[in-house]
Each structure stands twice: as C-alpha cells, then as structure tokens.
Motif scaffolding. Sequence first.
Motif, PDB file in Angstrom:
ATOM      1  N   GLY A   1       5.331   5.205  14.283  1.00  6.30           N
ATOM      2  CA  GLY A   1       3.983   4.656  14.159  1.00  6.30           C
ATOM      3  C   GLY A   1       2.922   5.590  14.691  1.00  6.30           C
ATOM      4  N   ARG A   2       3.203   6.204  15.829  1.00  3.64           N
ATOM      5  CA  ARG A   2       2.223   7.128  16.417  1.00  3.64           C
ATOM      6  C   ARG A   2       2.041   8.360  15.533  1.00  3.64           C
TER       7      ARG A   2
ATOM      8  N   PRO B   1      -6.863  -6.615   4.126  1.00  5.22           N
ATOM      9  CA  PRO B   1      -6.579  -5.481   5.014  1.00  5.22           C
ATOM     10  C   PRO B   1      -5.229  -4.837   4.722  1.00  5.22           C
ATOM     11  N   GLU B   2      -5.156  -3.549   5.016  1.00  4.32           N
ATOM     12  CA  GLU B   2      -3.894  -2.810   5.043  1.00  4.32           C
ATOM     13  C   GLU B   2      -3.302  -2.911   6.433  1.00  4.32           C
ATOM     14  N   HIS B   3      -1.970  -2.966   6.527  1.00  2.00           N
ATOM     15  CA  HIS B   3      -1.331  -2.901   7.846  1.00  2.00           C
ATOM     16  C   HIS B   3       0.003  -2.175   7.728  1.00  2.00           C
ATOM     17  N   LYS B   4       0.245  -1.279   8.679  1.00  2.00           N
ATOM     18  CA  LYS B   4       1.458  -0.464   8.682  1.00  2.00           C
ATOM     19  C   LYS B   4       2.630  -1.230   9.301  1.00  2.00           C
ATOM     20  N   VAL B   5       3.830  -0.890   8.817  1.00  2.00           N
ATOM     21  CA  VAL B   5       5.038  -1.620   9.189  1.00  2.00           C
ATOM     22  C   VAL B   5       6.179  -0.633   9.421  1.00  2.00           C
ATOM     23  N   VAL B   6       6.948  -0.853  10.491  1.00  2.00           N
ATOM     24  CA  VAL B   6       8.207  -0.141  10.710  1.00  2.00           C
ATOM     25  C   VAL B   6       9.285  -1.187  10.945  1.00  2.00           C
ATOM     26  N   LEU B   7      10.233  -1.277  10.046  1.00  2.00           N
ATOM     27  CA  LEU B   7      11.324  -2.244  10.187  1.00  2.00           C
ATOM     28  C   LEU B   7      12.419  -1.605  11.039  1.00  2.00           C
TER      29      LEU B   7
ATOM     30  N   TRP C   1       0.871  -1.187   0.000  1.00  2.00           N
ATOM     31  CA  TRP C   1       0.000   0.000   0.000  1.00  2.00           C
ATOM     32  C   TRP C   1       0.900   1.227   0.000  1.00  2.00           C
ATOM     33  N   ARG C   2       0.599   2.178  -0.882  1.00  2.00           N
ATOM     34  CA  ARG C   2       1.442   3.361  -0.991  1.00  2.00           C
ATOM     35  C   ARG C   2       0.610   4.515  -1.540  1.00  2.00           C
ATOM     36  N   PRO C   3       0.824   5.751  -1.069  1.00  2.00           N
ATOM     37  CA  PRO C   3       0.148   6.895  -1.688  1.00  2.00           C
ATOM     38  C   PRO C   3       0.422   6.919  -3.189  1.00  2.00           C
ATOM     39  N   TYR C   4      -0.623   7.132  -3.950  1.00  7.73           N
ATOM     40  CA  TYR C   4      -0.520   6.976  -5.400  1.00  7.73           C
ATOM     41  C   TYR C   4       0.520   7.904  -6.024  1.00  7.73           C
ATOM     42  N   SER C   5       0.694   9.086  -5.462  1.00  2.25           N
ATOM     43  CA  SER C   5       1.626  10.049  -6.044  1.00  2.25           C
ATOM     44  C   SER C   5       3.087   9.681  -5.797  1.00  2.25           C
ATOM     45  N   MET C   6       3.322   8.660  -4.967  1.00  6.08           N
ATOM     46  CA  MET C   6       4.686   8.259  -4.614  1.00  6.08           C
ATOM     47  C   MET C   6       5.075   6.920  -5.232  1.00  6.08           C
ATOM     48  N   VAL C   7       4.298   6.445  -6.179  1.00  5.10           N
ATOM     49  CA  VAL C   7       4.567   5.159  -6.827  1.00  5.10           C
ATOM     50  C   VAL C   7       5.052   5.426  -8.248  1.00  5.10           C
ATOM     51  N   THR C   8       6.108   4.733  -8.636  1.00  7.04           N
ATOM     52  CA  THR C   8       6.652   4.880  -9.988  1.00  7.04           C
ATOM     53  C   THR C   8       6.646   3.527 -10.693  1.00  7.04           C
ATOM     54  N   PRO C   9       6.668   3.516 -12.026  1.00  9.07           N
ATOM     55  CA  PRO C   9       6.734   2.239 -12.751  1.00  9.07           C
ATOM     56  C   PRO C   9       7.953   1.411 -12.368  1.00  9.07           C
ATOM     57  N   GLU C  10       9.082   2.064 -12.119  1.00 13.80           N
ATOM     58  CA  GLU C  10      10.296   1.334 -11.759  1.00 13.80           C
ATOM     59  C   GLU C  10      10.131   0.612 -10.421  1.00 13.80           C
ATOM     60  N   LYS C  11       9.483   1.265  -9.480  1.00 13.23           N
ATOM     61  CA  LYS C  11       9.276   0.626  -8.176  1.00 13.23           C
ATOM     62  C   LYS C  11       8.250  -0.492  -8.273  1.00 13.23           C
ATOM     63  N   VAL C  12       7.221  -0.303  -9.071  1.00 13.55           N
ATOM     64  CA  VAL C  12       6.245  -1.382  -9.268  1.00 13.55           C
ATOM     65  C   VAL C  12       6.924  -2.596  -9.879  1.00 13.55           C
TER      66      VAL C  12
ATOM     67  N   LEU D   1       6.382   2.289   6.687  1.00 16.47           N
ATOM     68  CA  LEU D   1       6.658   3.656   7.107  1.00 16.47           C
ATOM     69  C   LEU D   1       8.173   3.837   7.191  1.00 16.47           C
ATOM     70  N   GLY D   2       8.648   4.993   6.817  1.00 10.29           N
ATOM     71  CA  GLY D   2      10.082   5.235   6.874  1.00 10.29           C
ATOM     72  C   GLY D   2      10.602   5.802   5.570  1.00 10.29           C
ATOM     73  N   ASP D   3      11.892   6.043   5.540  1.00 11.48           N
ATOM     74  CA  ASP D   3      12.494   6.775   4.427  1.00 11.48           C
ATOM     75  C   ASP D   3      12.631   5.953   3.159  1.00 11.48           C
ATOM     76  N   ASP D   4      12.856   4.650   3.282  1.00  7.87           N
ATOM     77  CA  ASP D   4      13.144   3.819   2.107  1.00  7.87           C
ATOM     78  C   ASP D   4      12.261   2.577   2.151  1.00  7.87           C
ATOM     79  N   TYR D   5      11.037   2.701   1.676  1.00  3.42           N
ATOM     80  CA  TYR D   5      10.088   1.603   1.812  1.00  3.42           C
ATOM     81  C   TYR D   5      10.472   0.411   0.944  1.00  3.42           C
ATOM     82  N   VAL D   6      11.070   0.652  -0.227  1.00  2.00           N
ATOM     83  CA  VAL D   6      11.455  -0.466  -1.081  1.00  2.00           C
ATOM     84  C   VAL D   6      12.588  -1.260  -0.447  1.00  2.00           C
ATOM     85  N   ARG D   7      13.535  -0.590   0.175  1.00  2.00           N
ATOM     86  CA  ARG D   7      14.607  -1.301   0.888  1.00  2.00           C
ATOM     87  C   ARG D   7      14.022  -2.257   1.929  1.00  2.00           C
TER      88      ARG D   7
END
Length: 277
Positions: free
Chosen positions: A190-191, A173-179, A12-23, A258-264
């Motif tokens: 998270g808060r 369901p959607e669920h948030k994650v912090v690695l 799950w990602r905000p639509y404006s932050m998704v690119t073809p390369e990441k998909v 959640l965080g700076d580098d979600y793909v990582r």
Amino acid sequence: MANDQLGKFGVWRPYSMVTPEKVRELEELGYGAVWLGSSPPADWDGYEALLAGSDTITIGTSIVNVWASPAAQAAETFHRLDARFPGRFLLGIGAGHREHTGEYTKPYDALVQYLDELDAAGVPKERRALAALGPKVAELARDRTAGALPYLSTPAHTASLRKLLGPDTLIAPEHKVVLDTDIDRARELGRNSTSFYLSLSNYVNNLRRSGFHDADLTPPGSDRLVDALVLHGTAEQIADAATEHLRAGADHVALQVLGDDYVRDLRALAPILTARV
C-alpha cells in the motif's frame, strides 16, 4: 446516467491493463463499472473492444486529462460510443496535477471551458463526471456533470462531499485494496502505491482537509494514512471497510486492487460485496 446503473461496486484499473476478456468476467461477477485510469486518451482505440466484449457493464474514464485531450475529441468519442453502445460509456474528465503539466494555470477555468465545449458538442450533463476533491471543483461537478469521481480519499471525505453536494449528485470514490492478512506486507504494498501522491499538492491538501497531519503526510506516509487509503485484510474485512463509503453517502465505490492477480482477488470479494448491499 442513473446512479443505480453503475451498481454499488466497480473496478478501477489503468486503461492499458484492461482487456475485453477481463471486463466480461468482471461483469459476470456483478461489478457494475470498469473505470479506466492513468489518463486514457480520448481517442484511445480500445474503448469499443471493451464495450463490445460485454453486455451491460459501464465503461468510464477516470480520467481523461483536459490538458492532453481536446474537448472536441472527447465529444466525438462519446458520441461514437454512445451510438453503438447506448448508455454504457461515462466520460470522466479532470485537470490532472499541477506538478506534471507545464501549462497548468487556472485549472478551474480550464475545466469550465472544457465543459462549455462539451455542452456545445451535445455531450449530456448526466453522461459525464468530474474528478473532484476540493469543494469548488466538487460544486462544479454537481452543477455541470452527473457528479464527482474522488481519488485517494476516505469515507470521511465522502461524507463531507455528500453534505456539500446534496442527495442527487453522483459520488463514486476510488479506493485501493490489498487482499492480504499480513499487515506488514499489505502496508508495504500500500505504501509503495500511495507515497507518490504525497508529492502532489491537490491530494495532500485534500488529505489535510480529511484530518491528516504533517506526520502522516511526510513521505512515505504514516501507517495511519496507509491504513486509511489502502483497505487490507480478509475479503470480509475489506468488504466491510469498502461499504463505509456507501454508508457515508457514496453511490458507488471503484475498487483498485493492488497485487499480482487483481481479478483473482475481485473474484473472492464479489459474493461478499454483493451480500453487503
């Protein structure tokens, strides 16, 4: 759309932050779907690029807001995408939030009318889904769409939906994650990402149904609430917690990292999630 076409885990990602390369990379990592959040417009010009840049992954909206995008527009987009990329687009719709929509009256009736218009425009039941938390809208999702896309929910809520909706309705369901293994840092992130929702009645009411109390739901939210809504720890711990939704009856879980580098972080999670299913 068959439930197994989505795979067990998506992103799950905000639509404006998704690119073809990441998909493309998420597809190669084995994720079955990318869910475009933050209310993408039905006529957004990025859908084609995301689908064209990948081969098999499903692109879903989570969700198109019925107050902002006319059903005719959503239907036109669906048919255009389905003609070019058969079976790979799922139209998720929802009514948004009472607090943010001036004309937000009788949202259930608005959803019914929207689905009626999609029917008239030939959008198949099995290729659309509905944001659903409470039982009335969840039953509408079962009866009029492929199923339910709960947001900000827990495995206990998933179990209650499965009991209500029976074995054949999609529950994703959607669920948030912090690695992060630093619990204080993970909880802070998270808060910061969940406290906003405690001002929205539909989420608060659903969390009450899931067993949370005033002490949990008073902004910015208790540690108990944050720990339930935001999975954190090692990749192994997060994978174990995410599969709780599957054990509770979900068909698919959309991870919002959640965080700076979600793909990582999704790279680190992918092989462990694959081993859990």
